[in-house]
Structures are given as C-alpha cells and as structure tokens.
Design a protein around this motif. Structure first.
Motif, PDB file in Angstrom:
ATOM      1  N   LEU A 227      -5.828  -1.662   1.556  1.00 11.10           N
ATOM      2  CA  LEU A 227      -5.086  -2.392   2.638  1.00 11.10           C
ATOM      3  C   LEU A 227      -3.481  -1.728   2.843  1.00 11.10           C
ATOM      4  O   LEU A 227      -2.679  -1.456   3.563  1.00 11.10           O
ATOM      5  CB  LEU A 227      -4.778  -3.716   2.590  1.00 11.10           C
ATOM      6  CG  LEU A 227      -4.212  -4.673   3.630  1.00 11.10           C
ATOM      7  CD1 LEU A 227      -4.568  -4.393   5.074  1.00 11.10           C
ATOM      8  CD2 LEU A 227      -4.020  -6.133   3.229  1.00 11.10           C
TER       9      LEU A 227
ATOM     10  N   GLY B 218      -4.651  -9.518   1.684  1.00 12.90           N
ATOM     11  CA  GLY B 218      -3.373  -9.211   2.138  1.00 12.90           C
ATOM     12  C   GLY B 218      -2.231  -9.994   1.520  1.00 12.90           C
ATOM     13  O   GLY B 218      -1.239  -9.914   1.288  1.00 12.90           O
TER      14      GLY B 218
ATOM     15  N   GLU C  25      -3.407   1.590   4.092  1.00 10.41           N
ATOM     16  CA  GLU C  25      -3.263   1.467   5.547  1.00 10.41           C
ATOM     17  C   GLU C  25      -2.000   1.002   6.272  1.00 10.41           C
ATOM     18  O   GLU C  25      -1.735   1.659   7.153  1.00 10.41           O
ATOM     19  CB  GLU C  25      -4.517   0.435   5.947  1.00 10.41           C
ATOM     20  CG  GLU C  25      -5.859   0.952   5.696  1.00 10.41           C
ATOM     21  CD  GLU C  25      -6.669  -0.514   5.730  1.00 10.41           C
ATOM     22  OE1 GLU C  25      -6.211  -1.442   6.265  1.00 10.41           O
ATOM     23  OE2 GLU C  25      -8.169  -0.145   5.721  1.00 10.41           O
ATOM     24  N   ARG C  26      -1.253   0.461   5.376  1.00  8.72           N
ATOM     25  CA  ARG C  26       0.005  -0.045   5.855  1.00  8.72           C
ATOM     26  C   ARG C  26       1.173   0.944   5.492  1.00  8.72           C
ATOM     27  O   ARG C  26       2.380   0.765   5.881  1.00  8.72           O
ATOM     28  CB  ARG C  26       0.518  -1.399   5.231  1.00  8.72           C
ATOM     29  CG  ARG C  26      -0.381  -2.640   5.797  1.00  8.72           C
ATOM     30  CD  ARG C  26       0.367  -3.876   5.003  1.00  8.72           C
ATOM     31  NE  ARG C  26      -0.616  -5.047   5.426  1.00  8.72           N
ATOM     32  CZ  ARG C  26      -0.322  -6.308   4.734  1.00  8.72           C
ATOM     33  NH1 ARG C  26       0.838  -6.336   4.225  1.00  8.72           N
ATOM     34  NH2 ARG C  26      -1.029  -7.423   5.291  1.00  8.72           N
TER      35      ARG C  26
ATOM     36  N   ASP D 222       1.251  -8.967   0.185  1.00  6.66           N
ATOM     37  CA  ASP D 222       2.545  -9.764   0.731  1.00  6.66           C
ATOM     38  C   ASP D 222       3.344 -10.331  -0.151  1.00  6.66           C
ATOM     39  O   ASP D 222       4.568 -10.124  -0.234  1.00  6.66           O
ATOM     40  CB  ASP D 222       2.081 -10.987   1.653  1.00  6.66           C
ATOM     41  CG  ASP D 222       1.325 -10.237   3.139  1.00  6.66           C
ATOM     42  OD1 ASP D 222       1.807  -9.090   3.290  1.00  6.66           O
ATOM     43  OD2 ASP D 222       0.848 -10.976   3.558  1.00  6.66           O
TER      44      ASP D 222
END
Length: 295
Positions: free
Chosen positions: A54, A206, A57-58, A210
């Motif tokens: 993830l 996530g 991807e970000r 985060d």
C-alpha cells in the motif's frame, strides 16, 4: 561499605543512549522508525507485506528490516512488495538492540526512506525492554492468542503506542471476545489505541501506515504510563574487601556490543572488577553459577 549498582539498568541505559543517537540521526534525514513486536505466528509479516504494498502504491518511500533467529523466510515474503528489505539473523539473540540496528542500517538504508518498519524477533519478552530509536512502537496480537494476552505480557503491551489485533476474519470462529481484550489492554496501558485488522480480508488495511506517517509528521503519539516507571530488580553489592556479588533474577551474558542474555537465577562473583571469560566469538561471559532451570 556497600555500594549498590543496578547491572541490568546500566546495560539498558547504554542501549537507550544508542537509541537516542539513532533516533536523532534518522529524524534528521526524515526517516521514521516503526518497531513491530508480537508473538510468533501473530500474522505480523502478512500484515506488514500488505502495508508495504500500500505504501508503494501511495508513493511513500518505505523500507523494512526483519529479524529472526534463523531463516530468511520473512525477508523473502516482504521483498515481494518491491520495497528495500533486509533480513537480520540474530544468531540466538532474542531481540534487536539499537546499536545492532544502527550497524545494519549503515550503508543499506536508502537516503530517501520516509518510513522504516522493523519487524522485531517474534516474542513479547526480550524485545519489550529495548528502545530501537523508534518513533512508534506497535504491539500486535492475533485473535487466536487469547483475550488475556495483555495481562500475561504487561511490559510489552504496557509500553505500546499502538495495539493492533490481527486475523479478525476468524474472530468469530475462535470466539474472540473483543470487549475483554480491549479492557485488558486498557488495564495495562490506559488510553492506547487498539485497531482491528485482517491481512486476508483487508480489514483495517492502511491504519498502520497512516499512524506511522502521522508519527513521522510530528503528530502526538500515545505516552504509556508504564514508560515512566520501568525498573530493574538486579543489583550488585560491592563490599569494602573489593568483592562484587552480583544478584539477578536472571544472569546476564554481556557482549561487547551490549547484548544481554538472561537465563535462570545465578550469582556472579567478581573481585575488584567483574571478571569474564573472553571467547573467540567476541563474547564476554561473566563468572556465573549455572542455572538449575532455563527459561
């Protein structure tokens, strides 16, 4: 005359100093360290792999270092995410330490790394006492481990800044009592956040990323109550005749790089200075009486 010296506290103080230096160095270059602790089989690697994917991807520059006593299986799995991954084999040591981590990062960690996830050795005892220079300490527990896990390992859970429950996709099958687990976490670490995740089903995916990014951006992290009242029960008496009598709940093998191995109940006797046996592997072993039982 009797002088009381806390041997274990001195060893941990050395580690804390190394952790402060490492934290300052990494913070200066914009890297946030996340220390992941859990029992073996908690699903830590599976969740971390999803979080690394993830992050990629970000567009977050992320890396992972994973520690085990043997095999490179976890590094192989994490490398599938396509981010920089390094395996550390501890050769029997049950935890990572700040000095060890710093040496493994030197020359390997990419300069632009924004987040470094450190997957500590799989247990909730030894790693709990060692600061790695992290900005966020995360303790994980799967739904299969029992709601009383926080009570059984109060130091690990009591020093966590975030608690992650894993494998929630099978929570109903194993009759996991979420309310009881949360109550036990609150008992040892009031106010700490508990999040639910499932690497397989994608629940909570996530959240770890985060929270790590927020910590790196300067957001206030949870301050465990236990962080201000850690203490060690080990002590040594230095008498006027120059003899040191070291008493510990467990005896410590102190290595040149500051590693400590704790085994059974022993008493080490030094004369003037604490004497040790130097071995070809660079380890110093103080004189100790063999423990009757290992733990």
């Amino acid at each position: 005359m009797c002088r009381v010296v806390d041997l274990r506290q001195a060893v941990l103080a050395k580690n804390d100093m190394a952790a402060q230096v490492l934290r300052a160095e990494l913070t200066a270059r914009g890297t946030t360290v996340v220390n992941l602790l859990s029992s073996p089989g908690s699903g830590k690697t599976a969740l971390l792999e999803r979080e690394l994917l993830l992050a990629r991807e970000r567009g977050v520059a992320v890396a992972a270092l994973t520690a085990d006593l043997a095999t490179e299986n976890d590094a192989t799995r994490l490398a599938r995410s396509g981010v920089p991954v390094k395996q550390v084999l501890t050769d029997g040591l049950c935890h990572l330490e700040a000095g060890m981590l710093g040496r493994h990062l030197d020359g390997w960690l990419p300069e632009d790394t924004r987040l470094l996830f450190v997957e500590n050795v799989g247990n909730l005892v030894c790693p709990a006492s060692y600061d790695l220079g992290e900005s966020l300490r995360v303790v994980m527990a799967s739904v299969t481990e029992g709601e009383d896990k926080p009570l059984k390992y109060p130091t690990a859970f009591g020093l966590a800044q975030l608690v992650v429950v894993t494998k929630t996709d099978i929570a109903r099958a194993v009759a996991f009592d979420e309310a009881a687990f949360r109550a036990h976490v609150e008992q040892v670490n009031p106010g700490v956040e508990v999040v639910l995740t499932s690497a397989r089903a994608g629940e909570g995916l996530g959240l770890l990323l985060d929270r790590a990014l927020a910590a790196g951006a300067g957001a206030e992290t949870h301050t465990p109550v236990m962080a201000g009242r850690q203490s060690s029960h080990g002590h040594d008496h230095v008498h006027g005749n120059g003899h040191d009598h070291v008493h510990e709940d467990g005896h410590d093998h102190v290595h040149e790089d500051g590693h400590v191995h704790v085994h059974g109940d022993v008493h080490g006797h030094g004369h003037g200075d604490v004497h040790g046996h130097g071995h070809g592997d660079g380890h110093d072993h103080p004189h100790v009486r063999p423990a009757a039982q290992t733990r």
